[in-house]
Each structure stands twice: as C-alpha cells, then as structure tokens.
Write a protein that holds these residues in place. Structure first.
Motif, PDB file in Angstrom:
ATOM      1  N   ASN A  59     104.714  10.176 -15.662  1.00  0.00           N
ATOM      2  CA  ASN A  59     103.919   8.963 -15.829  1.00  0.00           C
ATOM      3  C   ASN A  59     103.538   8.428 -14.452  1.00  0.00           C
ATOM      4  OD1 ASN A  59     102.878   6.402 -16.442  1.00  0.00           O
ATOM      5  ND2 ASN A  59     104.200   6.197 -18.225  1.00  0.00           N
ATOM      6  N   HIS A  61     102.165   5.501 -13.580  1.00  0.00           N
ATOM      7  CA  HIS A  61     102.439   4.069 -13.434  1.00  0.00           C
ATOM      8  C   HIS A  61     101.471   3.421 -12.433  1.00  0.00           C
ATOM      9  CE1 HIS A  61     105.937   4.001 -15.979  1.00  0.00           C
ATOM     10  NE2 HIS A  61     106.462   5.016 -15.325  1.00  0.00           N
ATOM     11  N   TRP A 219      99.309  -0.210 -23.283  1.00  0.00           N
ATOM     12  CA  TRP A 219     100.084  -0.164 -24.524  1.00  0.00           C
ATOM     13  C   TRP A 219     100.166   1.229 -25.119  1.00  0.00           C
ATOM     14  CZ3 TRP A 219      98.551   0.380 -29.856  1.00  0.00           C
ATOM     15  CH2 TRP A 219      99.597   0.154 -30.758  1.00  0.00           C
ATOM     16  N   ASP A 222     101.335   3.502 -21.744  1.00  0.00           N
ATOM     17  CA  ASP A 222     102.380   2.907 -20.892  1.00  0.00           C
ATOM     18  C   ASP A 222     102.297   3.424 -19.456  1.00  0.00           C
ATOM     19  OD1 ASP A 222     104.520   1.276 -20.260  1.00  0.00           O
ATOM     20  OD2 ASP A 222     106.026   2.773 -20.792  1.00  0.00           O
ATOM     21  N   CYS A 223     101.076   3.553 -18.931  1.00  0.00           N
ATOM     22  CA  CYS A 223     100.911   4.036 -17.561  1.00  0.00           C
ATOM     23  C   CYS A 223     100.155   3.046 -16.688  1.00  0.00           C
ATOM     24  CB  CYS A 223     100.192   5.382 -17.556  1.00  0.00           C
ATOM     25  SG  CYS A 223      98.504   5.337 -18.169  1.00  0.00           S
ATOM     26  N   THR A 225     100.212  -1.137 -15.294  1.00  0.00           N
ATOM     27  CA  THR A 225     100.776  -2.475 -15.197  1.00  0.00           C
ATOM     28  C   THR A 225      99.670  -3.423 -14.749  1.00  0.00           C
ATOM     29  OG1 THR A 225     102.970  -1.639 -14.638  1.00  0.00           O
ATOM     30  CG2 THR A 225     102.512  -3.924 -14.086  1.00  0.00           C
ATOM     31  N   LEU A 237     102.832  -7.238 -22.804  1.00  0.00           N
ATOM     32  CA  LEU A 237     101.807  -6.774 -23.747  1.00  0.00           C
ATOM     33  C   LEU A 237     101.267  -7.919 -24.595  1.00  0.00           C
ATOM     34  CD1 LEU A 237     103.320  -3.373 -24.951  1.00  0.00           C
ATOM     35  CD2 LEU A 237     101.352  -3.727 -23.462  1.00  0.00           C
TER      36      LEU A 237
END
Length: 375
Positions: A59, A61, A219, A222-223, A225, A237
C-alpha cells in the motif's frame, strides 16, 4: 507515452510496438495497490485449498489536502502524483490537460529546444495545422467562386464552382507550411560570451483528484490520507463523507444554519456511479469536455479513446419531484460525443440516509459489462 520518464530521452521518440511496450511498462498496474505473489510452496497450496492466500499487498499510502473551494483534493508530493496517475489514471494535473506534464514541458523548452514534444504540444501543433488547412481550403474555394463570377460577368456563361479538384486542397493532398512544421533554430552564443545561468526549475504543478476519486482511494482502497485544510490533520472517513457532501451545497448565510444533507446530494449520486464502474474494472474519468458526467476507458487515456460517454440521471420515487430530461440536450450530447452515449439512472427514496456510505454502494444499474481483460 509519458514524457515524464527520463529513460529513453536520448533514443528519440518511440514508434509502433516499442511505444506500446513502453506504455504497458509504465501504466501496467490498474490500481495503486500492488499484489506480490509468493513463490510456489506446499504451504501456499494448502492455504489455497481453504481459501487463504499469502499474497503480499503493498500500500503506497499517499497524502493529499482537501480544498473545498475547488471541490477537489490536492496531491502536492511529486512521487504520490506520478504513482496515482500511472497506476489507475487518478486525477489530472492542474497545469496540464490530463497527465501532470508541466515540468516536462519546461525542461523540453530549455534543453531539447522544443524538438521532443509533450502531448499538449502535439495537440497544439495538430490544431494549428487543422486551422491552417481550413483557411487554405476556404481561400481556394473563394478564389474559384470569384473566377466563376468573373466569367459570368464577361462571357455570360454560368459555371458551377468546384469544391474539389487540383486547385482545392484536401486532407489527402494538403501539406502544412514550413512555419508550422519546422522548429526555428536558436542561435548559439558566441564563444567569448558565456550564457547566463538559468534558474533551477521548481515543479509548481499538483495533481487534482475529484471528490469521488479521493473517497474511492481513501475508503475503497485505503491508500489515501486526506488532511483538513484548517487543522492540517487527517480526516476520518465520516468527516470526509460529510465534508464532501457539504462542498456541493451553497454556503450558508448567517444567521441561517447550514442546509441539511439530502439523499440526492451531487457527491452522493456521482460517487455511487463512480464506485460501481471502477469496481467493474473501468477507468472512470470526468467528461465535462464532451458535455457528459463520465467517460469509461478500458485501460486508460494513453491507450485508446473512451468506450462510453455517460450521463447520470437521478430518478425520484415521488412523482412530484420527477423531471423529464430534455431530448434536445440529449441529442446535443450525442452529436458532441460521436460515441456510445450511456445514461445511468439512479433511483432515490426519501428514506435514504446520506450518512451511511455503505447504502450508497448498492448496485442499481449493471448497464455496462466489465471491460475485456488485456494481457
């Protein structure tokens, strides 16, 4: 091919199969997440029998900041920008047509002398040639018409002006002038005069994600922010879900309170459609250029044109709230697209809760099948 890649600049432009292979290498991953398969082993075979896997998920991020004024999320980190674009074609450069290539264009102007053009420069050159072709053809037709008019005045013969022939340029016979094809040579500085040092280039371009893309990355994968623009802290979220809907509402006028969230909020409607087709494997991009809501690509904009142009049409259960769409508008969109125009109808009930993102992901169309898989 991406002009951002530094590898291969000295080899010149790629053609045919080489360009296709290069695009497959650069844009080979459909999502930012990477799935690394472990080598075959006895343990892997046993776990596979019970539905388990040892696949490693990498991931990236990424990080961005929410901008309510433009209803978008800004990705300012250059590494995250190229990763999100090359792995799924998310977002667009704020100083480019699609791929963030502002820095590459500036480097091209400085070092390559404009000989190696980016996609924006190729499009501008093509449009200039097309404009010049239309002007030359119109001038030739006007000259033929003037000649026919002169013959009628002097000899009394009626001659129908020809719209084609040796004197009328066509798309097959017309060639652009030298001023449109040649690149002016830049005079080299004299030996006794040292050229002034140029200031180092700073990449001022950022990647703009639509709110639908940002929520899908945050969502669904999930990668991503997303930071609050006021506190610079990561948003949850639920905060994203509420803030993205509020961004589509008019600002409240004090002392009136903010209007409540409705089940037909534009973000909610468009995200349901975006998530649905992304989940089927389509690359979903904005279609405002073609007077539609979305464009559906099989693999991405660098490989081929969009397969479908889509218009999202809300449908209300309450008869008093139903509005019939204009046939004139639909015909106009069909003329602009010159492709398959898809209308996605989304049904809304007054009992729908806009605060529950899970309800917004129910499949309600199934109009378009998943794109064909490519090796």
């Amino acid at each position: 091919m991406s002009m951002i890649t530094s590898s291969g600049r000295g080899r010149g432009p790629l053609k045919g199969g080489a360009k296709k292979n290069e695009n497959n290498r650069i844009y080979g991953f459909p999502l930012p997440l990477l799935f690394i398969e472990p080598p075959p082993s006895r343990l892997r075979s046993i776990l596979g029998l019970v539905g388990l896997s040892l696949t490693e998920v990498i991931n990236p991020h990424c990080e961005g900041i929410f901008d309510p004024a433009t209803r978008s999320v800004w990705i300012t980190n250059a590494k995250d920008t190229m990763l999100l674009w090359r792995r799924g074609f998310f977002g667009k450069g704020d100083l480019s047509r699609s791929e963030p290539s502002w820095l590459a264009r500036q480097i091209n102007i400085r070092k390559a002398g404009g000989k190696q053009m980016t996609s924006e420069e190729v499009t501008a050159k093509r449009r200039a040639e097309r404009r010049q072709f239309k002007l030359d053809r119109a001038a030739a037709i006007a000259a033929v018409a003037a000649e026919a008019e002169a013959i009628f005045e002097t000899e009394g013969r009626v001659i129908k002006p020809a719209l084609s022939g040796p004197g009328i340029p066509s798309a097959a016979t017309w060639r652009p002038s030298a001023s449109l094809t040649e690149i002016p040579d830049t005079p080299l500085p004299e030996e006794d005069v040292e050229p002034a040092e140029l200031e180092p280039l700073v990449d001022v371009e950022h990647l703009q994600l639509t709110l639908q893309e940002a929520f899908f990355l945050a969502w669904g994968l999930d990668c991503l922010t997303v930071l609050d623009p006021h506190t610079n802290e990561a948003m949850t979220l639920k905060q994203l879900w509420t803030a993205f809907q509020l961004a589509h509402l008019p600002p409240p006028i004090p002392p009136n309170p903010a209007p409540p969230l409705q089940f037909d909020n534009p973000f909610l409607i468009n995200y349901v459609v975006y998530h649905h087709y992304r989940s089927l494997g389509w690359v979903v991009k904005g279609g405002i250029k073609f007077c539609v809501d979305y464009l559906l690509y099989k693999r991405g904009p660098v490989f081929a044109h969009a397969e479908f142009a889509m218009v999202v049409c809300p449908v209300y259960e309450d008869i008093e709230d139903q509005e019939t769409s204009s046939l004139e508008l639909q015909n106009a969109m069909q003329k602009v697209c010159l492709q398959y125009l898809l209308r996605d109808y989304r049904h809304h009930s007054p009992s729908f809760s806009p605060l529950d993102p899970y309800l917004g992901l129910r499949d309600n169309s199934g109009t378009v099948p998943p794109p064909a898989q490519h090796p």
